[in-house]
Design a protein around this motif. Structure first.
Motif, PDB file in Angstrom:
ATOM      1  N   THR A  26       0.845  -1.195   0.000  1.00 47.40           N
ATOM      2  CA  THR A  26       0.000   0.000   0.000  1.00 47.40           C
ATOM      3  C   THR A  26       0.881   1.246   0.000  1.00 47.40           C
ATOM      4  OG1 THR A  26      -0.154   0.310   2.413  1.00 47.40           O
ATOM      5  CG2 THR A  26      -1.740  -1.216   1.386  1.00 47.40           C
ATOM      6  N   TYR A  55      -2.906   1.678   8.133  1.00 49.31           N
ATOM      7  CA  TYR A  55      -3.318   3.015   7.752  1.00 49.31           C
ATOM      8  C   TYR A  55      -4.484   3.032   6.764  1.00 49.31           C
ATOM      9  CZ  TYR A  55       1.312   3.699   9.706  1.00 49.31           C
ATOM     10  OH  TYR A  55       2.407   3.668  10.517  1.00 49.31           O
ATOM     11  N   SER A  56      -4.566   2.028   5.904  1.00 52.78           N
ATOM     12  CA  SER A  56      -5.606   2.053   4.868  1.00 52.78           C
ATOM     13  C   SER A  56      -6.525   0.842   4.886  1.00 52.78           C
ATOM     14  CB  SER A  56      -4.959   2.181   3.477  1.00 52.78           C
ATOM     15  OG  SER A  56      -4.048   1.135   3.239  1.00 52.78           O
ATOM     16  N   ALA A 106       0.087   3.965   1.497  1.00 54.70           N
ATOM     17  CA  ALA A 106       0.043   4.547   2.839  1.00 54.70           C
ATOM     18  C   ALA A 106       1.171   4.003   3.703  1.00 54.70           C
ATOM     19  CB  ALA A 106      -1.314   4.259   3.494  1.00 54.70           C
TER      20      ALA A 106
END
Length: 352
Positions: A140, A185-186, A142
């Motif tokens: 990711t 985070y995501s 993020a």
């Protein structure tokens, strides 16, 4: 991504295999399981205090003597960002180097690789202080921004010349994909993205790509689904599993990965580890727990000198390093086996 490197990487792989070096794990039909011991690097890097060089050297030596044939020994990162990895050059210079054991170091960028090259040139030891590097990215943006201050694409662009230079020097290169299941985070990760990143690393020339459940949210079902997707682009012989035990599913996830044909598992003695960029994540699956879980199964653990890794010795090492760090081992098998050993010793003394 980076598919223009495929032909060149294939040529390098052929040249390296002709040199007789062991790269990819045995074929999926083979039930020999390879353990990559990440305790000295991934296990120690999340400690709050700085670990003395002598302790790191002794940990590596003990693990190699116990039969571990793939050991991550440290990381060429700035001590400013990861102080626990300070002194890696001294560690790998002073440690024993046993035959049939690969001593890898994590290299995050070109500067880290240059530092390793300088050390190799200065020492001129045989065998060398290290014959393998690990490179890493994530699934990711993020996470890569939090960890590397880049996007996934930028991180891969930075890693490609690092991998190329290491391969040209004759080093093995292994890749890591963090947050292959979930990102702190995501959220849930798109497994197609994991596949794309893993393929990019394989195309760079990584002999193996480790798929990491960094936050430990994986279940056997999601692990199987993720691996099935990655296998569409990367042969299972080139894949490894890296599981954290945050929710207590790491050993179950190991078996899920093995059922998918993976034959390399990353683990950490004593369950050491965590992730400084993943709040709340606990340690890696304990090497002792993996060794115990695979006892009397269809699988055989590979060890140095055509032997296996000693469970008893690994349990003792787990307790030794945990005590050095001021805690008890978090390995479930390690705790149970130690308790039984202490009880048997008390009973024996009582009979004298």
């Amino acid at each position: 991504m980076l598919t223009s490197q495929t032909a060149r990487c294939a040529l390098r792989a052929s040249r390296q295999l002709q040199c007789g070096r062991r790269f990819a794990t045995a074929a999926a039909a083979n039930n020999v399981v390879n353990i990559v011991e990440v305790g000295p690097r991934d296990g120690l890097q999340n400690e709050k205090g700085v670990i003395p060089v002598d302790v790191k050297v002794e940990l590596i030596n003990r693990l190699a003597r116990a039969g571990a044939q793939n050991i991550e020994t440290g990381s060429f990162v700035s001590p400013k960002w990861v102080p626990q990895m300070g002194g890696t050059a001294e560690v790998i210079t002073r440690m024993e180097r046993l035959p049939d054991v690969h001593y890898a170091v994590l290299v995050p960028n070109q500067k880290g690789l240059d530092n390793l090259f300088t050390l190799l040139d200065q020492t001129q030891l045989s065998p060398p202080v290290s014959d393998e590097i690990s490179i890493f990215t994530a699934a990711t943006d993020a996470f890569t921004r939090a960890n590397l201050n880049t996007t996934i694409t930028e991180s891969l662009q930075r890693l490609e010349p690092v991998a190329r230079a290491a391969l040209d020097r004759g080093l093995r290169v292994r890749g890591y994909v963090s947050v292959a299941i979930a990102c702190p985070y995501s959220g849930p990760v798109d497994f197609k993205r994991v596949r794309e990143v893993a393929k990019a690393l394989a195309d760079m020339g990584c002999y193996e790509v480790s798929l990491g459940d960094t936050v430990g949210q994986g279940t056997p079902a999601t692990v199987a689904e993720m691996i099935e997707e990655v296998k569409k682009s990367v042969p299972v012989e080139k894949l490894a599993g890296h599981f954290h035990d945050t929710y207590g599913t790491a050993v179950a996830n190991v078996f899920a990965a093995l059922a998918q044909g993976i034959r390399t598992i990353d683990s950490s003695v004593g369950g050491l580890g965590g992730c400084p960029y993943s709040p709340g994540a606990t340690g890696n699956v304990a090497t002792e727990d993996v060794l115990y879980a695979l006892k009397d199964s269809q699988y055989k653990i590979a060890g140095s000198n055509n032997k296996t890794i000693s469970l008893d010795d690994t349990v003792n090492i787990g307790w030794w390093i945990s005590e050095k760090l001021g805690r008890e081992s978090v390995s479930r098998a390690g705790r149970a086996l130690r308790a039984r050993k202490l009880r048997e010793e008390r009973e024996r003394k009582a009979k004298l």
